[in-house]
Design a protein around this motif. Sequence first.
Motif, PDB file in Angstrom:
ATOM      1  N   TRP A 467      40.876  34.984  36.885  1.00 31.39           N
ATOM      2  CA  TRP A 467      39.908  33.956  36.628  1.00 31.39           C
ATOM      3  C   TRP A 467      38.591  35.108  36.707  1.00 31.39           C
ATOM      4  O   TRP A 467      37.559  34.789  36.012  1.00 31.39           O
ATOM      5  CB  TRP A 467      40.220  32.550  36.364  1.00 31.39           C
ATOM      6  N   MET A 468      38.761  35.115  37.698  1.00 27.23           N
ATOM      7  CA  MET A 468      36.832  35.669  38.455  1.00 27.23           C
ATOM      8  C   MET A 468      36.965  36.647  39.422  1.00 27.23           C
ATOM      9  O   MET A 468      38.212  36.214  40.075  1.00 27.23           O
ATOM     10  CB  MET A 468      36.534  34.555  38.969  1.00 27.23           C
ATOM     11  N   GLY A 469      36.246  37.598  39.088  1.00 29.89           N
ATOM     12  CA  GLY A 469      36.817  39.193  40.276  1.00 29.89           C
ATOM     13  C   GLY A 469      35.768  39.884  39.831  1.00 29.89           C
ATOM     14  O   GLY A 469      35.269  40.403  39.382  1.00 29.89           O
ATOM     15  N   LEU A 470      34.219  39.650  41.386  1.00 25.18           N
ATOM     16  CA  LEU A 470      33.271  39.983  41.491  1.00 25.18           C
ATOM     17  C   LEU A 470      32.685  40.870  42.554  1.00 25.18           C
ATOM     18  O   LEU A 470      33.744  40.083  43.399  1.00 25.18           O
ATOM     19  CB  LEU A 470      32.483  38.542  41.112  1.00 25.18           C
ATOM     20  N   SER A 471      32.185  41.682  42.536  1.00 27.63           N
ATOM     21  CA  SER A 471      32.160  42.997  43.645  1.00 27.63           C
ATOM     22  C   SER A 471      30.756  42.759  43.235  1.00 27.63           C
ATOM     23  O   SER A 471      29.617  42.521  42.924  1.00 27.63           O
ATOM     24  CB  SER A 471      32.436  44.078  43.491  1.00 27.63           C
ATOM     25  N   GLY A 472      29.664  43.802  44.680  1.00 25.88           N
ATOM     26  CA  GLY A 472      27.949  43.708  44.422  1.00 25.88           C
ATOM     27  C   GLY A 472      27.974  45.235  42.699  1.00 25.88           C
ATOM     28  O   GLY A 472      26.867  44.487  42.789  1.00 25.88           O
ATOM     29  N   ASP A 504      29.014  48.859  54.991  1.00 28.72           N
ATOM     30  CA  ASP A 504      30.278  49.386  55.704  1.00 28.72           C
ATOM     31  C   ASP A 504      31.335  49.627  54.227  1.00 28.72           C
ATOM     32  O   ASP A 504      32.318  49.167  54.261  1.00 28.72           O
ATOM     33  CB  ASP A 504      30.978  48.922  56.396  1.00 28.72           C
ATOM     34  N   GLY A 505      30.597  50.124  53.815  1.00 28.88           N
ATOM     35  CA  GLY A 505      31.418  51.073  52.158  1.00 28.88           C
ATOM     36  C   GLY A 505      31.861  50.076  50.786  1.00 28.88           C
ATOM     37  O   GLY A 505      32.532  50.212  50.117  1.00 28.88           O
ATOM     38  N   GLN A 506      30.920  49.047  51.179  1.00 27.53           N
ATOM     39  CA  GLN A 506      31.462  47.806  50.053  1.00 27.53           C
ATOM     40  C   GLN A 506      30.043  47.723  49.537  1.00 27.53           C
ATOM     41  O   GLN A 506      28.600  47.016  50.090  1.00 27.53           O
ATOM     42  CB  GLN A 506      32.089  46.870  50.417  1.00 27.53           C
ATOM     43  N   GLU A 507      30.177  47.448  48.491  1.00 29.49           N
ATOM     44  CA  GLU A 507      28.764  47.030  47.235  1.00 29.49           C
ATOM     45  C   GLU A 507      29.404  45.353  46.886  1.00 29.49           C
ATOM     46  O   GLU A 507      29.478  45.157  46.400  1.00 29.49           O
ATOM     47  CB  GLU A 507      29.277  47.319  45.686  1.00 29.49           C
ATOM     48  N   ALA A 508      27.969  45.207  48.531  1.00 32.57           N
ATOM     49  CA  ALA A 508      27.680  43.665  48.339  1.00 32.57           C
ATOM     50  C   ALA A 508      26.646  43.422  47.364  1.00 32.57           C
ATOM     51  O   ALA A 508      25.617  43.796  46.637  1.00 32.57           O
ATOM     52  CB  ALA A 508      28.010  43.190  49.450  1.00 32.57           C
ATOM     53  N   ILE A 509      25.993  41.840  47.078  1.00 39.57           N
ATOM     54  CA  ILE A 509      25.444  40.828  46.927  1.00 39.57           C
ATOM     55  C   ILE A 509      25.155  40.416  48.785  1.00 39.57           C
ATOM     56  O   ILE A 509      25.453  39.390  49.004  1.00 39.57           O
ATOM     57  CB  ILE A 509      25.336  40.266  45.578  1.00 39.57           C
ATOM     58  N   VAL A 510      23.001  39.690  49.070  1.00 42.32           N
ATOM     59  CA  VAL A 510      23.136  39.462  49.527  1.00 42.32           C
ATOM     60  C   VAL A 510      22.173  38.108  49.422  1.00 42.32           C
ATOM     61  O   VAL A 510      21.024  38.456  48.257  1.00 42.32           O
ATOM     62  CB  VAL A 510      21.805  40.644  50.529  1.00 42.32           C
ATOM     63  N   LEU A 511      22.591  37.160  49.335  1.00 45.92           N
ATOM     64  CA  LEU A 511      21.829  35.182  49.307  1.00 45.92           C
ATOM     65  C   LEU A 511      21.278  35.365  50.066  1.00 45.92           C
ATOM     66  O   LEU A 511      20.670  35.263  51.714  1.00 45.92           O
ATOM     67  CB  LEU A 511      22.907  34.456  49.031  1.00 45.92           C
ATOM     68  N   THR A 568      31.138  39.323  48.868  1.00 45.10           N
ATOM     69  CA  THR A 568      31.489  40.454  47.430  1.00 45.10           C
ATOM     70  C   THR A 568      33.406  40.534  47.562  1.00 45.10           C
ATOM     71  O   THR A 568      33.752  39.274  48.268  1.00 45.10           O
ATOM     72  CB  THR A 568      31.108  42.432  48.082  1.00 45.10           C
ATOM     73  N   ASN A 569      33.930  40.837  46.545  1.00 46.06           N
ATOM     74  CA  ASN A 569      35.343  40.784  46.076  1.00 46.06           C
ATOM     75  C   ASN A 569      35.712  39.072  46.117  1.00 46.06           C
ATOM     76  O   ASN A 569      36.675  38.627  47.141  1.00 46.06           O
ATOM     77  CB  ASN A 569      35.802  41.315  47.203  1.00 46.06           C
ATOM     78  N   VAL A 588      42.373  45.414  50.112  1.00 46.71           N
ATOM     79  CA  VAL A 588      41.674  46.213  49.474  1.00 46.71           C
ATOM     80  C   VAL A 588      40.843  44.982  47.946  1.00 46.71           C
ATOM     81  O   VAL A 588      40.661  44.445  47.528  1.00 46.71           O
ATOM     82  CB  VAL A 588      43.084  45.988  48.944  1.00 46.71           C
ATOM     83  N   GLY A 589      39.883  46.519  47.649  1.00 46.27           N
ATOM     84  CA  GLY A 589      38.599  45.625  47.294  1.00 46.27           C
ATOM     85  C   GLY A 589      38.820  45.843  45.589  1.00 46.27           C
ATOM     86  O   GLY A 589      40.055  46.714  45.406  1.00 46.27           O
ATOM     87  N   LEU A 590      37.786  45.586  44.986  1.00 48.80           N
ATOM     88  CA  LEU A 590      38.125  44.850  43.353  1.00 48.80           C
ATOM     89  C   LEU A 590      37.662  46.839  43.070  1.00 48.80           C
ATOM     90  O   LEU A 590      36.898  47.580  43.676  1.00 48.80           O
ATOM     91  CB  LEU A 590      37.276  44.122  43.127  1.00 48.80           C
TER      92      LEU A 590
END
Length: 804
Positions: A467-472, A504-511, A568-569, A588-590
């Motif tokens: 239903w939901m799948g979000l990365s940076g 570290d290899g991941q696109e992320a969001i920072v709140l 993320t993810n 395993v990331g999205l």
Amino acid sequence: MKKHVLTSLLLGTVLSTAYSQKVEWNTPGAGNPFIPGYFADPTVKKFGDTYYVYATTDGSGAGFGPSQVWCSKDFENWTIMPMNWPDSHWIWAPDVMQHTDGTYRMFYCQPCNVYEGVADTPRGPWKNVLGESEAVLVPDRFVKNAITLDGQTFVDDDGSVYLYWGTWGIYKGFGCGAGKMTSDMKGFVETKLIPNTEVKDFFEAPFVMKRNGIYYFMYSSDSCHDSTYHVQYATSTVGPLGPYTYRGTILKTSADGTVHGPGHHSILQEGDNYYIVYHRHDNPHSNRGFHRQVCIDKLKFNADGSIAPIEGTHSGVGAFAKSVLKSKNLAYRKPVKASSYYDANFVPEYAVDDNNGTLWRPKTMGQEWIEIDLQKVENIRTVWTQFEYGTSYYQYVIETSVDGKKWDVFADKRSNYLAGSPMVDFGDVKARYVRLTTTGTQKNGFAGALWNIKVFGEFETASPQLWMGLSGLDWNGTEWRNDGGMLGGVFQLKSGQVSRKRIDGQEAIVLAPGTCLEFMSPVVNPKEEHTTTVWVYENNRWVSQSADKYVQRGKVVIQSQDKELTLTNFRYYNWKQEEAEKAYDAIVGLVRVEASDKMKRGLLVSLDADDFAVGDTVGYIPNKGVVEGYFETQKAPVIVEEQQGKKAFRFEGEQFFRSSFTLPATLRDNAPYTLEAWVLNPEMAENECVADFTSSHDEMEKIMLVNGTEPRCGMLNHYGWYEDVGYKEAKSLEGKWQHIYVVFDGRIEKVYINGQLISSKDIQLLIKPIQFVTLGQNAEGNWPFSGYLHALKIWDEALPLKDK
């Protein structure tokens, strides 16, 4: 719903007093095929209360992946679920069984090896039981004179596991390979050849079962490409490895040809009843038979244990359990209109007939729409859309209206990158009209075609999906878009600040501290079965955690407190994952795949000998198309001569040019194109390549203009054989100018020579990134051309031939 329609049938012959007719391939509510899409080589299993169909992903031209499984609680409403393995180019004929140790084992093949995977659930995550992903369990000719393909298991009464495999077993001394497996199922304690003297005309797809002390060896014979494909069987009372005695045919092409080429089957037992699950070719039949669909019919046994020949049906068998749906399909057989339709085989009415064997196909690959009139204002809470290709994603918007004039957005999936079938969208409106507009696709040349669109008055949440799948990558600067999840929608920034960062290899969001993100959906409910996880960056490493603390009734709220929150993810499944699945998601990331490039550029390549003087020696030919660059000789220059009133480049078999440029992504996948050339060939060889527009070399990855006498592929070659084009009158063209014109609209490719249509057939291309174009030979340096080329052009769009 199909269930309600089918229960009114009398053995599949009468729909109702008002609509009385035999169930044909295009009869509304027909139950076969029972899966919406192109899939083949099905293995059907029931694990717990869920039915699974593992199958070859078809419709791609060569049975190329991805790995997937269809699941259903009622054997009527099916959902496709992606699997992580196999990760190979070919994923053919998967079979899954549960071993006595509780693990699930998957067997699949690619030419010509069989592989085995192991998992803790029927859905995976899978890994090769022998270690490396491509470690082979059964190599080719592991058993002498048994060509390795189509691995299928059988478990005997004592728990012993047997594996059967084979293809092209029709030659003298050949047959089917078989073996009793070791207790760990990593090898064999015994192997043998089941010869074609016992299993007459054995071609492929062995399947063994046991009933009342009789072993049944079933298999497919003749060509899977055409109507000759059929299912036969032999029996043994000795053991799983035979010897077997041939008994005859079980299933074959119907008299009217609409059950076409049935074969490569498996068997489902429900109580004392047995059902044959098989594939057949689509209607209308596609070229080559690589658009296959999965069907089911009841298997009948005679008193002596023999199997009675059966007639394949379009009615199918209906549901095996109570429907998972809570409400009826409001769109069923309602008035419908569309922006266009391809031809009489793909009319808009087929999108609302609840029949997985009929398809609405629009005329173009561009933005197209379909509109349903529910005939009265209804509550609308769920829309299911079953696009043509369930393993590729579509981008679209669904709107509703009370009066057909003022429209409101029900679901906005114009940025969607999640593949699925059905695509499920939720809302809560009152409306009479529903309109779906396709705005983009994952692959070029995939029209917004629909098997079915269904509208429900309740929230139909039974389809198990992400239903939901979000990365940076899904943060657009103002909101966090759920483009990788079935619910669509966005996390809105209610307070604070969000930034995007790669860590570290991941696109992320920072709140930032004190930030709040909120996602609203009427179906989100912490009390309903679900699994939520998110990766959080803590102590200089990524950690996967449960995200249940964010889930509230009707919404998901993510808040940072007095410190930054980096994540993320984010995943929300509307079903309960097993621990093995959670562990896989934890590492395993999205994955985000960009949509196809639909910004057509027009004339890509254009060269013309009129740009030179007679007698010129030419080593560089400029490209006058929109792609900047030139063609440079790799061996020898060409001389410009005048032949029969036209200037031309003279090729003598030694000249070989390569472009300095690549071609744009608008020509990839199954994209429409137009090719035009003027060629004079004084003496044709069997194969001569004038121009190769693709640098890859696998099946259906070519667009190659050839000019030879080979009857199957002498004029146009895709490395597809059935899809290639030859011309039986090719010799008559020697010494004359040929105006060659090829136009492909994403479905039908037409080839004209001097204004005469010499070929028209449906094809499916798989064009990969094009690194260069070649003249005078193909990309592999073969098939040299000896003749004259006046002009050559290619467009990334379909342009019908105009009268000259």
